[in-house]
Design a protein around this motif. Structure first.
Motif, short mmCIF file in Angstrom:
data_model
loop_
_atom_site.label_atom_id
_atom_site.label_comp_id
_atom_site.label_asym_id
_atom_site.label_seq_id
_atom_site.Cartn_x
_atom_site.Cartn_y
_atom_site.Cartn_z
N VAL A 40 0.74 -1.45 0.02
CA VAL A 40 0.00 0.10 0.01
C VAL A 40 1.06 0.98 0.33
N PHE A 41 0.66 2.24 -1.05
CA PHE A 41 1.48 3.52 -0.65
C PHE A 41 0.78 4.51 -0.09
N GLU A 42 0.88 5.25 1.00
CA GLU A 42 0.52 6.38 1.62
C GLU A 42 1.45 7.23 0.85
N ASP A 43 0.42 8.49 0.36
CA ASP A 43 0.80 9.61 0.75
C ASP A 43 1.31 10.05 2.11
N HIS A 44 2.44 11.75 1.33
CA HIS A 44 2.35 12.51 2.85
C HIS A 44 2.09 14.29 2.54
N PRO A 45 1.72 14.86 3.13
CA PRO A 45 1.40 16.12 2.48
C PRO A 45 3.20 17.28 2.65
N VAL A 46 3.08 17.91 1.19
CA VAL A 46 4.22 18.40 1.07
C VAL A 46 4.44 19.64 2.26
N ALA A 47 5.63 19.57 3.00
CA ALA A 47 5.86 21.38 3.50
C ALA A 47 6.44 22.08 3.16
N TYR A 48 6.09 23.24 3.34
CA TYR A 48 7.36 24.17 2.64
C TYR A 48 8.23 25.14 3.24
N ASP A 49 9.42 25.47 2.91
CA ASP A 49 9.98 26.00 4.37
C ASP A 49 10.65 26.69 3.36
N ASN A 50 11.60 28.82 3.76
CA ASN A 50 11.59 29.62 3.38
C ASN A 50 12.46 30.38 3.93
N ARG A 51 13.14 29.65 5.14
CA ARG A 51 13.69 30.34 6.10
C ARG A 51 14.88 30.40 5.64
N HIS A 52 15.83 29.52 4.98
CA HIS A 52 17.49 28.87 4.76
C HIS A 52 18.17 29.98 3.63
N ASP A 53 19.17 30.22 3.88
CA ASP A 53 19.90 30.58 2.58
C ASP A 53 20.40 29.61 1.91
N THR A 54 21.34 30.01 1.24
CA THR A 54 21.39 28.98 -0.08
C THR A 54 22.71 27.99 0.94
N ALA A 55 23.57 28.67 1.42
CA ALA A 55 24.79 28.32 2.08
C ALA A 55 24.17 26.94 3.18
N ALA A 56 22.96 27.22 3.44
CA ALA A 56 22.89 26.33 4.93
C ALA A 56 21.54 25.28 4.07
N LEU A 57 20.73 25.72 2.87
CA LEU A 57 20.24 24.35 1.94
C LEU A 57 21.62 23.81 1.66
N GLY A 58 22.76 24.07 0.76
CA GLY A 58 24.14 23.55 0.18
C GLY A 58 24.36 22.81 1.13
N ARG A 59 24.42 22.74 2.60
CA ARG A 59 24.79 22.00 3.72
C ARG A 59 23.90 20.95 3.81
N ARG A 60 22.12 21.30 3.69
CA ARG A 60 21.88 20.25 3.55
C ARG A 60 21.35 18.91 1.83
N SER A 61 21.79 19.75 1.58
CA SER A 61 21.71 19.07 0.57
C SER A 61 22.75 18.72 0.00
N GLY A 62 24.12 18.34 1.24
CA GLY A 62 25.44 18.13 0.31
C GLY A 62 26.52 18.87 -0.66
N ALA A 63 25.54 19.72 -1.07
CA ALA A 63 26.23 20.21 -2.00
C ALA A 63 27.17 21.38 -2.39
N ALA A 64 28.22 21.94 -2.38
CA ALA A 64 28.88 22.88 -1.69
C ALA A 64 28.37 24.01 -2.78
N ALA A 65 28.02 24.77 -2.30
CA ALA A 65 28.01 25.90 -3.15
C ALA A 65 28.74 26.89 -3.17
N SER A 66 28.65 27.30 -4.82
CA SER A 66 29.66 27.82 -5.81
C SER A 66 29.59 29.38 -6.03
N ARG A 67 30.36 30.15 -6.92
CA ARG A 67 29.79 30.97 -8.02
C ARG A 67 29.28 30.28 -8.93
N ASN A 68 29.41 29.05 -9.76
CA ASN A 68 28.79 28.53 -10.41
C ASN A 68 27.79 27.80 -10.05
#
Length: 218
Positions: A40-68
């Protein structure tokens, strides 16, 4: 004697002390034929968040933010699976046990969050980045929805066979292990497919398209 219980633990404590006719194998096969498998697939609603800057999102995603490549959006999902076993079992006079469990596997998410960088200052920018993140949301949902159907089909393939154990104690130790071993490879394939699909839309070409659309924003 047939015992059917709502949970595996209850069934194991309720197994009869004796009693099975000489046609033990035939009765076990009939028991297995009546067993049921559901995924059985059980869906989940999406939550939205715009509190964090690009550096924080880069750390969360595991990607290094850069000029490019600054991380402007991240979709985070926590998959979860829950296995329910309703055990049907027969005990032979020599103590052997056969089991034909009903299996219900629940697939879904405990969390699904889309985060957009707070540097996105206009509605147009948020729409562009948000549209990309919605592709990630769709990958999670579509793969798990389709995966539930596929796993159920695969688990039902072939003639159903009972599982045999030397004793009640062996059944208690081994039944859940055997069922988890049947399910685990399909869950691993599902996760691998999800990872490949995410990687396909996080390509340099995809990022260039997002950047181009961002530059067109007023």
């Amino acid at each position: 004697m047939l015992v059917r219980c709502a949970t595996l633990a209850a069934c194991l404590t309720a197994l009869p002390a004796s009693a099975a006719s000489p046609d033990f194998a035939a009765r076990c096969n009939a028991l297995a034929a009546a067993a049921n498998v559901r995924v059985v697939f059980e869906d989940h609603p999406v939550a939205y968040d715009n509190r964090h800057d690009t550096a924080a999102l880069g750390r969360r995603s595991g990607a290094a933010a850069s000029r490019n490549h600054s991380v402007l959006g991240v979709t985070h999902a926590t998959p979860q699976s829950r296995l329910e076993v309703t055990a049907r079992a027969l005990v032979d006079t020599d103590g052997r046990v056969c089991a034909a469990p009903d299996i219900t596997l629940h697939l879904g998410f405990s969390e699904m969050t889309v985060s957009l960088a707070r540097e996105l200052s206009t509605d147009c920018q948020r729409r562009v980045v948000g549209a990309h993140e919605q592709q990630h949301v769709a990958i999670w949902r579509n793969h798990y929805r389709a995966g539930a159907r596929l796993i159920e089909t695969r688990l039902r393939q072939g003639p159903p066979k009972p599982l045999y154990f030397a004793s009640r104690q062996a059944m208690q130790r081994g039944l859940s292990v055997q069922i988890k071993a049947r399910v685990a490879p399909w869950l691993a394939r599902l996760d691998a497919g999800v990872g490949a699909a995410h990687a396909s839309i996080d390509s340099p070409a995809s990022y260039r398209e997002v950047e181009s659309r961002m530059r067109a924003c007023p």
